[in-house]
Design an enzyme around this catalytic site. Sequence first.
Site, PDB file in Angstrom:
ATOM      1  N   ASP A   1       0.871  -1.187   0.000  1.00 20.72           N
ATOM      2  CA  ASP A   1       0.000   0.000   0.000  1.00 20.72           C
ATOM      3  C   ASP A   1       0.903   1.231   0.000  1.00 20.72           C
ATOM      4  OD1 ASP A   1      -2.414   1.553   0.217  1.00 20.72           O
ATOM      5  OD2 ASP A   1      -2.039   1.805   2.350  1.00 20.72           O
ATOM      6  N   SER A   2       0.274   2.404  -0.103  1.00 19.93           N
ATOM      7  CA  SER A   2       1.046   3.640  -0.083  1.00 19.93           C
ATOM      8  C   SER A   2       1.616   3.935   1.308  1.00 19.93           C
ATOM      9  CB  SER A   2       0.155   4.799  -0.519  1.00 19.93           C
ATOM     10  OG  SER A   2      -0.960   4.888   0.343  1.00 19.93           O
TER      11      SER A   2
ATOM     12  N   TYR B   1      -1.297   8.024  -2.770  1.00 17.70           N
ATOM     13  CA  TYR B   1      -1.538   7.562  -4.137  1.00 17.70           C
ATOM     14  C   TYR B   1      -2.850   8.161  -4.673  1.00 17.70           C
ATOM     15  CZ  TYR B   1       1.940   3.699  -3.969  1.00 17.70           C
ATOM     16  OH  TYR B   1       3.084   2.943  -3.906  1.00 17.70           O
ATOM     17  N   GLY B   2      -3.742   8.508  -3.729  1.00 16.87           N
ATOM     18  CA  GLY B   2      -5.119   8.843  -4.100  1.00 16.87           C
ATOM     19  C   GLY B   2      -5.313  10.103  -4.902  1.00 16.87           C
TER      20      GLY B   2
ATOM     21  N   CYS C   1      -4.662  -1.733  -1.492  1.00 12.64           N
ATOM     22  CA  CYS C   1      -4.902  -0.312  -1.712  1.00 12.64           C
ATOM     23  C   CYS C   1      -5.986  -0.212  -2.775  1.00 12.64           C
ATOM     24  CB  CYS C   1      -3.604   0.327  -2.194  1.00 12.64           C
ATOM     25  SG  CYS C   1      -3.782   2.018  -2.755  1.00 12.64           S
ATOM     26  N   ASN C   2      -7.084   0.442  -2.438  1.00 10.49           N
ATOM     27  CA  ASN C   2      -8.172   0.576  -3.406  1.00 10.49           C
ATOM     28  C   ASN C   2      -7.738   1.400  -4.612  1.00 10.49           C
ATOM     29  OD1 ASN C   2     -11.061  -0.296  -2.128  1.00 10.49           O
ATOM     30  ND2 ASN C   2      -9.590   0.248  -0.552  1.00 10.49           N
ATOM     31  N   THR C   3      -6.969   2.454  -4.350  1.00  4.93           N
ATOM     32  CA  THR C   3      -6.533   3.330  -5.437  1.00  4.93           C
ATOM     33  C   THR C   3      -5.699   2.546  -6.452  1.00  4.93           C
ATOM     34  OG1 THR C   3      -6.414   5.098  -3.800  1.00  4.93           O
ATOM     35  CG2 THR C   3      -5.368   5.511  -5.930  1.00  4.93           C
TER      36      THR C   3
ATOM     37  N   GLU D   1      -2.562   8.968   8.585  1.00  6.51           N
ATOM     38  CA  GLU D   1      -1.099   8.819   8.531  1.00  6.51           C
ATOM     39  C   GLU D   1      -0.415   9.691   9.585  1.00  6.51           C
ATOM     40  OE1 GLU D   1       1.129   6.953   6.681  1.00  6.51           O
ATOM     41  OE2 GLU D   1      -0.467   5.824   5.712  1.00  6.51           O
TER      42      GLU D   1
ATOM     43  N   CYS E   1     -11.258   2.549   0.985  1.00  6.93           N
ATOM     44  CA  CYS E   1      -9.829   2.875   1.087  1.00  6.93           C
ATOM     45  C   CYS E   1      -9.343   2.082   2.283  1.00  6.93           C
ATOM     46  CB  CYS E   1      -9.642   4.375   1.331  1.00  6.93           C
ATOM     47  SG  CYS E   1      -7.949   4.830   1.771  1.00  6.93           S
ATOM     48  N   THR E   2      -8.196   1.427   2.137  1.00  4.77           N
ATOM     49  CA  THR E   2      -7.758   0.536   3.217  1.00  4.77           C
ATOM     50  C   THR E   2      -7.315   1.296   4.469  1.00  4.77           C
ATOM     51  OG1 THR E   2      -5.617   0.406   2.110  1.00  4.77           O
ATOM     52  CG2 THR E   2      -7.153  -1.428   1.761  1.00  4.77           C
ATOM     53  N   HIS E   3      -7.151   2.609   4.361  1.00  4.76           N
ATOM     54  CA  HIS E   3      -6.869   3.379   5.574  1.00  4.76           C
ATOM     55  C   HIS E   3      -8.110   3.500   6.475  1.00  4.76           C
ATOM     56  CE1 HIS E   3      -3.210   4.701   3.519  1.00  4.76           C
ATOM     57  NE2 HIS E   3      -2.827   5.314   4.627  1.00  4.76           N
TER      58      HIS E   3
HETATM   59  N1  DGL Z   1      -4.952   3.103   1.262  1.00  4.50           N
HETATM   60  C1  DGL Z   1      -5.069   3.490  -0.082  1.00  4.50           C
HETATM   61  C2  DGL Z   1      -6.393   3.149  -0.698  1.00  4.50           C
HETATM   62  O1  DGL Z   1      -6.946   2.145  -0.314  1.00  4.50           O
HETATM   63  C3  DGL Z   1      -4.413   4.730  -0.603  1.00  4.50           C
HETATM   64  C4  DGL Z   1      -4.468   5.978   0.121  1.00  4.50           C
HETATM   65  C5  DGL Z   1      -3.606   7.020  -0.542  1.00  4.50           C
HETATM   66  O2  DGL Z   1      -2.398   6.815  -0.627  1.00  4.50           O
HETATM   67  O3  DGL Z   1      -4.166   8.023  -1.012  1.00  4.50           O
HETATM   68  O4  DGL Z   1      -6.887   3.806  -1.575  1.00  4.50           O
END
Ligand code: DGL
Length: 307
Positions: free
Chosen positions: A12-13, A44-45, A75-77, A158, A191-193
Amino acid sequence: MMPNTAPILVLDSGLGGLTVVRALQKVLPREEIIYFGDTARLPYGSKTAETVTTFVRQIIQYAQPLHPKHVVIACNTATALALTTLRPMFPHLTISGVIEPGARAAVEAAGAVEQPVIGVIATEATVHSKAYDRAILRRRNRARVLLRPTPLLVPLIEEGRPADDPVVKLALKQYLGPLMRRNMDVLVLGCTHYPILKDLIQQIVGENVRVIDSAERCADDVARRLAGANLLRPVPSVATGSSADSVAMDALDSVEPDLRCFVTDNAPRFRTLATRFLGVEVAEPELVSPDDLYAQPALVAPVRQAG
Ligand code: DGL
């Protein structure tokens, strides 16, 4: 042939993919997990598909000497922007993502509701990719899918802000308000966060809304894939009838999850936040310079067999 004792690569990011690690450790406690957090290049988003695809390709390529038996794009993105481009670049690997399992779970959670309203909160890039709309509507074409970009959440998480932080609460209330006014049946944490804030989100949307954690669903999907490919790490065999039985059984019960982390920046900070999040001591991650990722040789395109 790939040995079933090989590790699973999860990437993931930043911290977000640890929600997938936590879920994997629950369903597959014997597996060795290698986690790669691209902390130098987060988020990444807000990036383009080309950039995110390059970043993730570099990470998978870098991890090749560790011989992962499966790669999880946690990571969904990156799943939305890069998964289909990446698969043919690594034809010897199986790679899975988070969106299909999340969409499947959302539709299941909607149950018999004829025109369910399914909300999805995600990064800007995931929302604009329309990957969730497609994955949900393919399964339930009468669903109404409401997508909402929630770009402040990743930096807040984060930063290590806890769920009772007033800024986190305010951001969530502002983001979720318009979805709640449309009477959502289901809300996907796209989003996995975001599962880090799941309890607070559930509290805000109320108990009538089913909140889907894409990280948990992704872990179930990985378990199914590995079982299907006969790649689950075997349970050590215990001889029966000996006096050592109870000791051996205790050892099996107390199996420690095996986690090795890599990050591209600020390893001590990642360690502190990861330890807090996973609730167990995480060793200092190994630092990988983005220069080393960029310096890797170009991938040789797979040769297609004629006919
Ligand atoms: N955790 C990531 C996701 O699921 C990316 C978040 C990011 O880096 O913007 O999209």
